[in-house]
Design a protein around this motif. Structure first.
Motif, PDB file in Angstrom:
ATOM      1  N   GLN A 304       0.962  -1.362  -0.292  1.00 27.50           N
ATOM      2  CA  GLN A 304       0.162  -0.215  -0.316  1.00 27.50           C
ATOM      3  C   GLN A 304       0.974   1.438   0.058  1.00 27.50           C
ATOM      4  OE1 GLN A 304      -2.235   1.089   3.427  1.00 27.50           O
ATOM      5  NE2 GLN A 304      -4.277   0.338   1.859  1.00 27.50           N
ATOM      6  N   GLN A 305       1.860   1.449   1.121  1.00 28.37           N
ATOM      7  CA  GLN A 305       3.194   2.342   0.719  1.00 28.37           C
ATOM      8  C   GLN A 305       3.766   2.455  -0.853  1.00 28.37           C
ATOM      9  OE1 GLN A 305       5.743   2.636   4.293  1.00 28.37           O
ATOM     10  NE2 GLN A 305       4.704   1.055   4.881  1.00 28.37           N
ATOM     11  N   ALA A 306       3.798   1.112  -1.186  1.00 35.78           N
ATOM     12  CA  ALA A 306       4.651   0.973  -2.814  1.00 35.78           C
ATOM     13  C   ALA A 306       3.531   2.120  -3.562  1.00 35.78           C
ATOM     14  CB  ALA A 306       4.692  -0.099  -3.180  1.00 35.78           C
ATOM     15  N   GLU A 307       2.368   1.939  -3.244  1.00 32.62           N
ATOM     16  CA  GLU A 307       1.464   1.923  -5.066  1.00 32.62           C
ATOM     17  C   GLU A 307       1.217   3.785  -4.072  1.00 32.62           C
ATOM     18  OE1 GLU A 307      -3.612   1.762  -5.679  1.00 32.62           O
ATOM     19  OE2 GLU A 307      -2.392  -0.057  -4.462  1.00 32.62           O
ATOM     20  N   TRP A 308       1.159   3.708  -2.748  1.00 32.25           N
ATOM     21  CA  TRP A 308       1.178   5.304  -3.076  1.00 32.25           C
ATOM     22  C   TRP A 308       2.828   6.746  -2.951  1.00 32.25           C
ATOM     23  CZ3 TRP A 308      -0.509   4.817   3.184  1.00 32.25           C
ATOM     24  CH2 TRP A 308      -1.711   4.616   2.855  1.00 32.25           C
ATOM     25  N   ALA A 309       3.589   6.214  -2.915  1.00 35.09           N
ATOM     26  CA  ALA A 309       4.719   6.625  -3.192  1.00 35.09           C
ATOM     27  C   ALA A 309       5.339   6.735  -4.855  1.00 35.09           C
ATOM     28  CB  ALA A 309       5.928   5.683  -3.043  1.00 35.09           C
ATOM     29  N   MET A 310       4.279   5.591  -5.845  1.00 34.95           N
ATOM     30  CA  MET A 310       3.902   5.792  -7.127  1.00 34.95           C
ATOM     31  C   MET A 310       3.671   7.123  -7.690  1.00 34.95           C
ATOM     32  SD  MET A 310       3.408   1.403  -7.881  1.00 34.95           S
ATOM     33  CE  MET A 310       3.695   2.159  -9.575  1.00 34.95           C
ATOM     34  N   ASP A 311       2.950   7.147  -7.223  1.00 36.34           N
ATOM     35  CA  ASP A 311       2.207   8.675  -7.200  1.00 36.34           C
ATOM     36  C   ASP A 311       2.797  10.032  -7.226  1.00 36.34           C
ATOM     37  OD1 ASP A 311      -0.138   7.470  -7.371  1.00 36.34           O
ATOM     38  OD2 ASP A 311      -1.150   7.935  -6.232  1.00 36.34           O
ATOM     39  N   ASP A 312       4.310   9.168  -6.600  1.00 39.31           N
ATOM     40  CA  ASP A 312       4.936  11.216  -6.284  1.00 39.31           C
ATOM     41  C   ASP A 312       6.788  10.473  -6.475  1.00 39.31           C
ATOM     42  OD1 ASP A 312       5.842  13.788  -5.284  1.00 39.31           O
ATOM     43  OD2 ASP A 312       5.647  13.450  -3.071  1.00 39.31           O
ATOM     44  N   ILE A 313       7.309   9.652  -7.408  1.00 36.20           N
ATOM     45  CA  ILE A 313       8.771   9.393  -7.482  1.00 36.20           C
ATOM     46  C   ILE A 313       8.953  10.545  -8.642  1.00 36.20           C
ATOM     47  CG2 ILE A 313       9.904   7.686  -8.801  1.00 36.20           C
ATOM     48  CD1 ILE A 313       8.061   6.014  -8.376  1.00 36.20           C
ATOM     49  N   GLU A 314       9.998  11.423  -7.934  1.00 33.39           N
ATOM     50  CA  GLU A 314      10.614  12.647  -8.974  1.00 33.39           C
ATOM     51  C   GLU A 314      12.423  12.295  -8.456  1.00 33.39           C
ATOM     52  OE1 GLU A 314       8.950  16.594  -7.581  1.00 33.39           O
ATOM     53  OE2 GLU A 314       7.518  15.595  -8.047  1.00 33.39           O
ATOM     54  N   THR A 315      12.932  11.873  -7.695  1.00 31.49           N
ATOM     55  CA  THR A 315      13.943  11.933  -7.210  1.00 31.49           C
ATOM     56  C   THR A 315      14.610  10.610  -6.924  1.00 31.49           C
ATOM     57  OG1 THR A 315      14.257  11.669  -4.906  1.00 31.49           O
ATOM     58  CG2 THR A 315      13.938  14.022  -5.809  1.00 31.49           C
ATOM     59  N   PRO A 316      16.119  10.155  -7.021  1.00 27.13           N
ATOM     60  CA  PRO A 316      16.973   8.565  -7.092  1.00 27.13           C
ATOM     61  C   PRO A 316      16.697   8.343  -5.690  1.00 27.13           C
ATOM     62  CG  PRO A 316      18.147  10.449  -8.191  1.00 27.13           C
ATOM     63  CD  PRO A 316      17.021  10.800  -7.715  1.00 27.13           C
ATOM     64  N   GLU A 317      16.405   9.515  -5.185  1.00 25.86           N
ATOM     65  CA  GLU A 317      16.296   8.523  -3.183  1.00 25.86           C
ATOM     66  C   GLU A 317      14.576   7.830  -3.288  1.00 25.86           C
ATOM     67  OE1 GLU A 317      17.236  11.816  -4.303  1.00 25.86           O
ATOM     68  OE2 GLU A 317      19.112  11.106  -3.153  1.00 25.86           O
ATOM     69  N   GLN A 318      13.472   8.841  -3.840  1.00 28.50           N
ATOM     70  CA  GLN A 318      12.780   8.509  -3.963  1.00 28.50           C
ATOM     71  C   GLN A 318      12.407   7.270  -4.855  1.00 28.50           C
ATOM     72  OE1 GLN A 318      10.590  11.779  -5.575  1.00 28.50           O
ATOM     73  NE2 GLN A 318       9.682  12.751  -3.571  1.00 28.50           N
ATOM     74  N   GLN A 319      12.769   6.456  -5.549  1.00 24.52           N
ATOM     75  CA  GLN A 319      12.448   5.322  -6.514  1.00 24.52           C
ATOM     76  C   GLN A 319      13.641   4.651  -4.977  1.00 24.52           C
ATOM     77  OE1 GLN A 319      15.056   6.139  -9.905  1.00 24.52           O
ATOM     78  NE2 GLN A 319      13.697   7.657 -11.281  1.00 24.52           N
ATOM     79  N   ASP A 320      14.983   4.543  -5.115  1.00 17.54           N
ATOM     80  CA  ASP A 320      15.701   3.658  -4.082  1.00 17.54           C
ATOM     81  C   ASP A 320      13.770   3.228  -2.930  1.00 17.54           C
ATOM     82  OD1 ASP A 320      17.185   4.130  -5.790  1.00 17.54           O
ATOM     83  OD2 ASP A 320      18.604   5.203  -4.165  1.00 17.54           O
ATOM     84  N   PHE A 321      13.599   3.785  -2.021  1.00 16.17           N
ATOM     85  CA  PHE A 321      12.228   4.073  -1.279  1.00 16.17           C
ATOM     86  C   PHE A 321      11.714   3.365  -2.024  1.00 16.17           C
ATOM     87  CE2 PHE A 321       8.803   5.196   0.904  1.00 16.17           C
ATOM     88  CZ  PHE A 321       8.965   4.627   1.779  1.00 16.17           C
ATOM     89  N   LEU A 322      11.363   3.432  -2.980  1.00 15.20           N
ATOM     90  CA  LEU A 322       9.807   2.396  -3.945  1.00 15.20           C
ATOM     91  C   LEU A 322      10.555   1.086  -3.667  1.00 15.20           C
ATOM     92  CD1 LEU A 322       7.097   2.490  -4.988  1.00 15.20           C
ATOM     93  CD2 LEU A 322       7.999   2.949  -7.322  1.00 15.20           C
ATOM     94  N   ARG A 323      11.709   1.072  -4.342  1.00 13.80           N
ATOM     95  CA  ARG A 323      12.000  -0.136  -4.785  1.00 13.80           C
ATOM     96  C   ARG A 323      12.495  -1.512  -3.448  1.00 13.80           C
ATOM     97  NH1 ARG A 323      16.774   1.676  -6.923  1.00 13.80           N
ATOM     98  NH2 ARG A 323      15.687   1.954  -9.051  1.00 13.80           N
ATOM     99  N   SER A 324      13.168  -0.136  -1.784  1.00 11.12           N
ATOM    100  CA  SER A 324      12.989  -0.837  -0.788  1.00 11.12           C
ATOM    101  C   SER A 324      11.690  -1.708   0.170  1.00 11.12           C
ATOM    102  CB  SER A 324      13.621   0.062   0.471  1.00 11.12           C
ATOM    103  OG  SER A 324      12.725   0.724   0.060  1.00 11.12           O
ATOM    104  N   LEU A 325      10.780  -0.855  -0.596  1.00 10.27           N
ATOM    105  CA  LEU A 325       9.552  -1.317  -0.451  1.00 10.27           C
ATOM    106  C   LEU A 325       8.748  -2.960  -0.949  1.00 10.27           C
ATOM    107  CD1 LEU A 325       6.993   2.465   0.267  1.00 10.27           C
ATOM    108  CD2 LEU A 325       8.061   0.091   2.104  1.00 10.27           C
ATOM    109  N   PHE A 326       9.307  -2.708  -2.482  1.00  7.73           N
ATOM    110  CA  PHE A 326       8.444  -3.949  -2.799  1.00  7.73           C
ATOM    111  C   PHE A 326       9.683  -5.254  -2.715  1.00  7.73           C
ATOM    112  CE2 PHE A 326       6.465  -1.159  -6.397  1.00  7.73           C
ATOM    113  CZ  PHE A 326       5.403  -1.874  -6.173  1.00  7.73           C
ATOM    114  N   LEU A 327      10.676  -4.884  -2.392  1.00  4.33           N
ATOM    115  CA  LEU A 327      12.111  -5.508  -1.952  1.00  4.33           C
ATOM    116  C   LEU A 327      11.497  -6.385  -0.954  1.00  4.33           C
ATOM    117  CD1 LEU A 327      15.214  -4.492  -3.064  1.00  4.33           C
ATOM    118  CD2 LEU A 327      14.165  -6.203  -4.002  1.00  4.33           C
ATOM    119  N   GLU A 328      11.105  -5.417   0.439  1.00  2.00           N
ATOM    120  CA  GLU A 328      10.798  -5.643   1.321  1.00  2.00           C
ATOM    121  C   GLU A 328       9.830  -6.740   1.569  1.00  2.00           C
ATOM    122  OE1 GLU A 328      11.695  -6.297   5.396  1.00  2.00           O
ATOM    123  OE2 GLU A 328      12.876  -5.742   4.052  1.00  2.00           O
TER     124      GLU A 328
END
Length: 455
Positions: A304-328
């Motif tokens: 659910q957090q990953a779904e919310w994060a996908m709406d606001d991806i602009e920086t490499p840090e945000q992409q890393d955060f999204l990737r970490s949610l899916f990996l976890e």
């Protein structure tokens, strides 16, 4: 000598005093039942999903009213429920006059949703009457609800709960039930559930009988127009003793999907598939079951957090955060898949057995799968060692599926005979073995998925 008017007046005074005393006693009893119900909910595992917050409370001679907000404590519960307000009205007995007629009891409760429009209208969900025999008669009707991947259009519940013996008898009708999964959609026009529980003479064993029937079930595969209609029936019993669960369940299903198969004469015929499944389990830890549910809740929260994060991806840090949610989420899911029953097992006590028979309704063709075992190993980390066999009738398979089984036979996973494919199945140390060959569960699942897509 007293006048008739004086006698009537005295009688009314006595009646009023009796009514007031009775109402006070019944109100006190209803408070005890309410406190008991709240305490039971708070001490149960239901607290892992929802918490209740009392927003307001008003007492009167005739009863009380409370406004309550439900706060989801698990991502499995739809967050929209927190924005709703529930009105709980209590009327003191002993007599209730309403649309259902004249009723008698200690108290009558009504649960409603307060609509958020300007009129603040109330939508009645259900009511319950606490009788003089310490039982509760419950009626609930709710339109449209979503819980995690489950949703339904309407649910109706009616039943009785006995406070003295902690037993219950409940019937539920669910309309428009659906389960949405990334790989498929499971839907039912109507599902009927009957459940009754008995606790005889305060025995430590509480037995629950369950019966389930469905109408117009349908399985829709992802990215396909293919739909498989079927019916489903099940019955069985589950008994709880101290901190463990045991049970015997039977599931019967018939598919209206027509599968083509080659007969010995070379002609083609069609038959409905009929599934009979028997499941037995003994002494599984109740806490382990809730631990598995909480793990699923954690995975759902990450996704659910990953779904919310996908709406606001602009920086490499945000992409890393999204990737970490899916990996976890993937890590937790794989860990649970490797040992799904681990938290529920008791060394040398927990048992599991299952038998599946798939047949064609208008012929003698059938395929079987049996599996059973006993937990063993260290006390702090027991494992379930399962052994069984699978026999698949060749004539029940279409051309694509026979090709798949031929490929598995070439890998020596299955033995190939004139009429059957056979294999010995074992699950040891969270690993699947077919004919003593180690098989990747992920790879097997992928091949099965592809086979279903090709059909």
């Amino acid at each position: 000598m007293k006048s008739p008017l004086t006698k009537v007046f005295s009688g009314l005074i006595v009646l009023l005093l009796v009514w007031a005393g009775t109402s006070w006693w019944l109100a006190d009893k209803s408070k005890q039942h309410f406190a008991m119900a709240i305490q039971t909910i708070q001490e149960s595992s239901a607290g892992s999903f929802l918490e209740a917050e009392l927003l307001s409370h008003d007492d009167s001679f005739l009863g009380s009213s409370s406004v309550v907000k439900l706060i989801p404590t698990s991502p499995l519960i739809d967050e929209s429920i927190e924005s709703q307000r529930f009105l709980l009205k209590k009327s003191n007995g002993p007599i209730f006059i309403n649309q259902e007629g004249v009723q008698f009891g200690i108290s009558r409760w009504e649960l409603s949703i307060i609509e958020t429009d300007a009129n603040s209208a109330e939508q009645l969900l259900g009511n319950a009457i606490v009788s003089f025999s310490e039982t509760l008669d419950l009626t609930i009707k709710k339109l449209s609800l979503t819980v995690a991947n489950w949703s339904f259009k309407q649910v109706a519940v009616a039943g009785t709960l006995d406070f003295t013996s902690a037993s219950f008898d409940i019937e539920a009708d669910v309309f428009g039930l659906a389960y949405r999964h990334p790989q498929f959609l499971l839907s039912f026009t109507e599902v009927m559930l009957e459940a009754s529980s008995k606790n005889v003479n305060e025995s430590p064993v509480i037995t629950t009988q369950i019966a389930l029937n469905t109408h117009q079930g349908e399985l829709s595969l992802r990215d396909q127009q293919k739909r498989i209609p079927f019916t489903l029936q099940s019955n069985g019993s589950i008994w709880a003793k101290n901190d463990t669960l045991s049970g015997d369940l039977q599931i019967m299903s018939a598919s209206d999907e027509r599968f083509k198969s080659n007969s010995t004469l070379g002609s083609e015929k069609t038959d409905d598939l009929v599934l009979d499944l028997t499941l037995q389990f003994r002494e599984l830890l109740t806490d382990g079951l809730w631990q598995a549910v909480e793990t699923q809740s954690e995975v759902f929260s990450l996704l659910q957090q990953a779904e919310w994060a996908m709406d606001d991806i602009e920086t490499p840090e945000q992409q890393d955060f999204l990737r970490s949610l899916f990996l976890e989420a993937s890590r937790i899911s794989l860990a649970q898949l490797e040992d799904p029953l681990g938290p529920m097992l008791i060394a040398d006590r927990s048992k599991l057995a299952t038998k599946v028979n798939v047949s064609q309704a208008n012929s003698d063709l059938s395929s079987q799968f049996t599996l059973g075992g006993l937990s063993s190993g260290a006390v702090d980390k027991p494992m379930l060692v399962l052994k069984g066999e699978m026999k698949v009738n060749r004539q029940m398979l279409n051309e694509q599926t026979r090709t798949l089984f031929d490929r598995w036979s070439n890998r020596r996973w299955f033995r190939q005979y004139e009429t059957e494919f056979e294999t010995d199945v074992a699950i040891r140390n969270q690993r699947l073995l077919l004919n003593n060959f180690l098989v990747s569960v992920e790879g097997l699942e992928a091949e099965l998925s592809q086979a279903m897509t090709d059909q």
